[in-house]
Every structure is written in C-alpha cells, then in structure tokens.
Scaffold this active site. Structure first.
Site, PDB file in Angstrom:
ATOM      1  N   CYS A  39       1.319   3.113   3.351  1.00 23.66           N
ATOM      2  CA  CYS A  39       1.803   2.399   4.275  1.00 23.66           C
ATOM      3  C   CYS A  39       3.279   2.060   4.052  1.00 23.66           C
ATOM      4  CB  CYS A  39       1.198   1.183   4.493  1.00 23.66           C
ATOM      5  SG  CYS A  39       1.803   0.013   5.670  1.00 23.66           S
ATOM      6  N   ASP A  44      22.083  21.551  26.823  1.00 17.90           N
ATOM      7  CA  ASP A  44      20.963  21.997  26.288  1.00 17.90           C
ATOM      8  C   ASP A  44      19.876  21.044  25.992  1.00 17.90           C
ATOM      9  OD1 ASP A  44      20.229  24.672  24.809  1.00 17.90           O
ATOM     10  OD2 ASP A  44      19.958  22.951  23.158  1.00 17.90           O
ATOM     11  N   GLY A  64       2.662  -5.792   9.604  1.00 14.36           N
ATOM     12  CA  GLY A  64       2.457  -6.679   8.326  1.00 14.36           C
ATOM     13  C   GLY A  64       1.216  -7.213   8.265  1.00 14.36           C
ATOM     14  N   MET A 107      -2.624   9.627   8.521  1.00 16.24           N
ATOM     15  CA  MET A 107      -1.681   9.748   9.682  1.00 16.24           C
ATOM     16  C   MET A 107      -0.320   9.602   9.426  1.00 16.24           C
ATOM     17  SD  MET A 107      -3.753   7.116  12.230  1.00 16.24           S
ATOM     18  CE  MET A 107      -2.631   6.953  13.359  1.00 16.24           C
ATOM     19  N   CYS A 128       0.764  -1.262  -0.108  1.00 14.84           N
ATOM     20  CA  CYS A 128      -0.009  -0.062  -0.193  1.00 14.84           C
ATOM     21  C   CYS A 128       0.913   1.158   0.219  1.00 14.84           C
ATOM     22  CB  CYS A 128      -1.048  -0.064   1.181  1.00 14.84           C
ATOM     23  SG  CYS A 128      -2.180  -1.376   1.292  1.00 14.84           S
TER      24      CYS A 128
END
Length: 552
Positions: free
Chosen positions: A72, A518, A112, A234, A69
């Site tokens: 993905c 830092d 998967g 996402m 995909c």
C-alpha cells in the site's frame, strides 16, 4: 405518474401490514425496497454517459495511517497534505448531504486509517441524521477498534470491513511494518459479538506472500459469521505492481476446490463488487473482488472523495479530479456545486485505466513517454545534461550554385531575442478534455511545452541551413482559450551571438503545435483540428535593428 401512484399504494399496504405479527420479519426489507424505488422517482440519480447510476460514496477522512503495509505504501513513505488542506467536519457533512440529495444511499468512510481521525464518532453521528441515507460503513485496519467500536456503533455505524492479509502474527508484522495482529483479531471477535453480520474481512492476496493461507482463510469462515473477501492485487503508483504477483479469481477457486470440491457460488446483487461463494455448512462466506481479471466497471455505482476534497469518479483515474474543497471554500452555490459534480460524473470512462491496459497511468509517466516518442535524442540529452549542438555539414548556396557556409565570424556578438506565435484550433470536445486534463495520452499543455523547448534547442539539427547557437533562454507558453476552442502558443528565445534566433522561436511553436495535434487527434472529428497562424511576432538585435511584425 401511474408508476409513482402504484408505488405509493404498495408502500401504504406494506406499512399497514407491518402492524400484523405475521409479516413483521419481512416488512423492513420490503419497505426499504419500495422507498428506494420511490426515491429514484423523486431524484435524478447521478448518472454517467454509460447509464451507470452512482448511489455509493466513499469518503476518505484522512491520508494518515498507523500501519505501513508494503503493498500500500512505498518504503520511503508518502508526502501528506497539510492539515488545512484536509476537509473539515462541516465540509464532509455538507458534501455528503449534497450527494445524498443527488441519490447516494450508502456512504463508506475510509482513509488512510479513518479511526485515527479524532472526530470520527461525530462524523458518523451527523451522517446518520441525513434523510434518505440508508447505510454508513467504514473500512478500517482494526488496530484501535476494540476501544472505539462500541461508541461507533452507538453513533450509528451500520457495517464495517476490517483489513487483514494474514492469519499469522509474525507475517502480519512483516507485511505492515508494525505490531498489532492480536488487536486486529480481537476487533473481529468484538464486531461479531456486537452483532455485525457479516463482519467483512478484506484480504489482498499476493503470490509468494500469503497465497499459502487461502485455505486457512476459508477455514476461518467455518464457525464465524464473517465474509472473507479476497482482493486481486491491484496496481497503483508506488507499489511496484507486477502481474506475476496477482493471483486471479479462477486460480484461487481452483486452489479452494482441491480441498472443498463443493465450494459454490451464492446470489449477488447487481452492483456488488464481490463475487460471493461459500462452503456448504460453514457459517460464514467468501467473496472475490476481481478488479483485474474480471472487472466490474460496467456496473460501477461508486465515486470517491479524497481526504483533501477531490472528487474521483474512478479509483484508478488520476486525471480530471475536481476539487470540491476549493469550490466550497470559494463560496460556490449548491446548484453550481451540483453541476460541477454532474459534469465530473459525465466524464467517467467505460473502464478503469488498468483494464484499458494503458502503459503509463500516472501523469508524469505520460509526460516522459511522450518525450521519448517525439524526441529520441532527449534520452541522451537528459543523461548528459549537455547543450552541445552538432554543426550541420550543409551550408547556403552561393551565386555559382555551389555550397557555401555563410561566414558570420566577422559579426559582433549582440543580444538576440525573437518571439513567435501560433494557434491550434481544437474544437469544443478536445477543448473540454484539455481543460479537465482528461486527454488519455497525458497532460497536453505540459508535454507540448516541453516539446517546444527541446525543439528550439535542436533547430539546427531539424533545419540543416540554420546556424547552431548556444541559447541562453527558451520559454514556450501555451494558453487554452475555451471560448474560441483553440490553444494559443507563444515562444520566446534568447541568445548572445552573431546571428538571430527567429528560426528557433518558430520551430518551438511549430513542434508544440504538432505535439498538441498528435496527442488529441484520437478524439477529433474530421476537420476539427487545424494548425494555423504560425508567424514571427518580433525580433531584437542584429545589424538590421529591432522590429515588430505583429503587435501583441
């Protein structure tokens, strides 16, 4: 104690009532609710510092997939873990059993693509033997489900999600780089026939890709007991995520209500990730997983085990993973493994990285960003791969007060070596963050090491009175001392030249220490961080000979 006795009494009453015909249909759900409450009293559920109880475990059975995909997987593919690095069947069951003892009540098998694992039926069967586990589910692309689902159901599979991003066959092949749309559709029909209700269909919605099918998916629920779940697009490393590809929950609702004005919300359970809706009169329903626009981190009850055995307390967090595989294979005791898991859960952040709006969620990006923050000149250095150093226009001052460059031209070249060291006191909180690689700005020790090396090479630019040198070797070693809560820094610098490299070694330690300071100061309480003990350990070469200031 009183609460527990009361629950036991209620459970007995409901159990007796289960023999009466009038309450047979309602009894199972009521029994499950009471048993769940009783189990919560008996077990200390895995709870993080924000009070979230983790009762849902996702286990990835494999990294492999029979689709490719586009959203993905990168076009060039991914590097897979070798077979021996993947969890074995008995390891999966052992981990699952431990989590169930710790309060997990639902396990979902993922990948998967989990159905390509040959022992999946055996895994489901063994999981169903675990006491107190209420549900075993699976997320699959459905490609091989028509021949596997009857056996999976017989083994005890309680629920399944099937991924399908388009209802158009030619588009399916474009998205997945494989054929198989008809097989997936047949799998959905078979799941319905076998009584899975609802059959959940996961659909990643992308602007300009499949957003023209939103209404088609709504219509798909008209006559089928399915739950189409629209997932907001996402971000993750490799899918080239951009916000303009995401279609938000509110935008999707607006599109749907243009045709179905009565599209309305349904009740949701406390830990549901999907916001449930339906069109009145339709058999099925719709859900929205709003990970980006309206995150549900505050009610998250999920943890994940990767195929290679890493515990991830958040899908978006790559930092601070704990290898349960390595712990198991080292012979760790069950109690020690429980403590390892609990410590990982306790470090779970309030929100995932995407909703904290971190610019660089992956480790390497963090390192790169820190390089550019500390050393603007690194960009030029990396592009040219050059080590040419600019001579300073300043010089030493002679006895008359005038500027005078020290002439080292008459000196002989010799091998010069200098070693320096220093320390950064960081306190227990930061010590723990560094140990777990969970500092939000990235991998502290790696970034500080790089900073020290680059600083040594630029010493003559940072300290004008130093002679520029062509260094043959620079190494900066950083060691976290968890007992004394400090980072120990050692640098070694070498060259063949006419003057020593003491300042280069000291500069490397100093800049590495400042980098640590830092990167970690955001988590430090006042007075807990201190840079100290920077000194020259030893030097070799030159007319004055070798000497050691401090023996290591």
């Amino acid at each position: 104690m009183f609460r527990r006795c009361n629950l036991v009494n209620q459970l007995r009453c409901v159990a007796r009532a289960s023999t009466e015909t009038a309450v047979v249909e309602e009894t199972p759900s009521r029994l499950q609710q009471l048993r769940a409450k009783l189990r919560e009293d008996e077990h200390e559920i895995l709870t993080d510092t924000f009070g979230r109880k983790h009762t849902y475990l996702r286990i990835s059975l494999t990294e492999r997939c029979n689709l490719r995909c586009t959203y993905c997987m990168p076009a060039e593919g991914v590097k897979l873990t070798k077979k021996e690095g993947i969890l074995k069947t008995d390891e999966i069951i052992q981990i699952a059993d431990l989590f169930v003892k710790e309060g997990v009540r639902k396990i979902r098998l993922t990948g998967g693509e989990p159905t390509i694992r040959k022992d999946i039926i055996d895994i489901i069967g063994q999981l169903k033997q675990l006491r107190d586990l209420d549900q075993v589910a699976i997320t699959t692309n459905g490609l091989t489900l028509t021949r596997q689902l009857p056996a999976l159901q017989k083994a005890g599979l309680d629920a399944l999600n099937i991924s399908l991003d388009t209802l158009k066959e030619e588009r399916f092949e474009l998205f997945t780089r494989r054929r198989g749309w008809a097989k997936v559709m047949a799998s959905i029909d078979l799941a319905v026939q076998l009584g899975y209700k609802p059959v959940k269909i996961n659909c990643v919605m992308m602007r300009g890709r499949n957003d023209d099918e939103i209404i088609d998916f709504i219509d798909f629920t008209r006559d089928r007991p399915v739950d189409v779940r629209f997932i907001e697009y996402m971000p993750f490393q490799g899918n080239q995520w951009k916000e303009n590809k995401m279609i938000s929950f509110n935008e999707m609702k607006a599109i749907i209500r243009e045709k179905y004005s009565d599209f309305q919300a349904l009740p949701n359970q406390p830990n549901n990730t999907s916001k449930a809706y339906h069109v009145p009169g339709f058999i099925g329903q719709v859900g929205f997983i709003t990970s980006m626009s309206q995150h549900f981190c505050d009610s998250c009850n999920r943890v994940r085990i990767t195929a290679d055995g890493n515990l991830k307390v958040c899908l978006f967090e790559g930092k601070g993973e704990v290898s349960l595989r390595d712990a198991l294979r080292s012979g760790i005791s069950e109690n020690a493994l429980k403590n390892l898991i609990r410590r990982a859960i306790s470090r779970k952040k309030k929100q995932h990285a995407a909703n904290r709006k971190e610019k660089f969620p992956c480790k390497m990006s963090n390192i790169i960003s820190m390089q550019y923050k500390y050393f603007p000149y690194i960009s030029k250095y990396l592009k040219s791969n050059a080590s040419i150093r600019m001579y300073s226009s300043l010089s030493h001052i002679d006895e008359t007060g005038k500027a005078n460059m020290v002439d080292v031209g008459l000196k002989n070249d010799s091998k010069r070596v200098a070693i320096a060291r220093g320390f950064v006191r960081i306190g227990p909180v930061i010590s723990n963050l560094i140990a777990e690689n969970n500092v939000k700005k990235g991998d502290v020790l790696s970034v500080a090491q790089l900073a020290g090396i680059m600083a040594a090479k630029r010493t003559s630019d940072l300290i004008p009175l130093c002679h520029p040198l062509s260094l043959s070797y620079v190494n900066v070693c950083l060691k976290l001392n968890e007992e004394s809560h400090r980072v120990e820094i050692t640098s070694e610098v070498r060259c063949i030249g006419k003057t020593g490299v003491e300042m280069e070694a000291l500069t490397a330690v100093s800049i590495a220490a400042l980098t640590i300071y830092d990167m970690c100061k955001y988590a430090a309480s006042p007075g807990t961080m201190q840079i100290y003990g920077i000194e020259l350990v030893s030097k070799k070469g030159g007319t004055k000979g070798d000497f050691t200031i401090y023996k290591t």
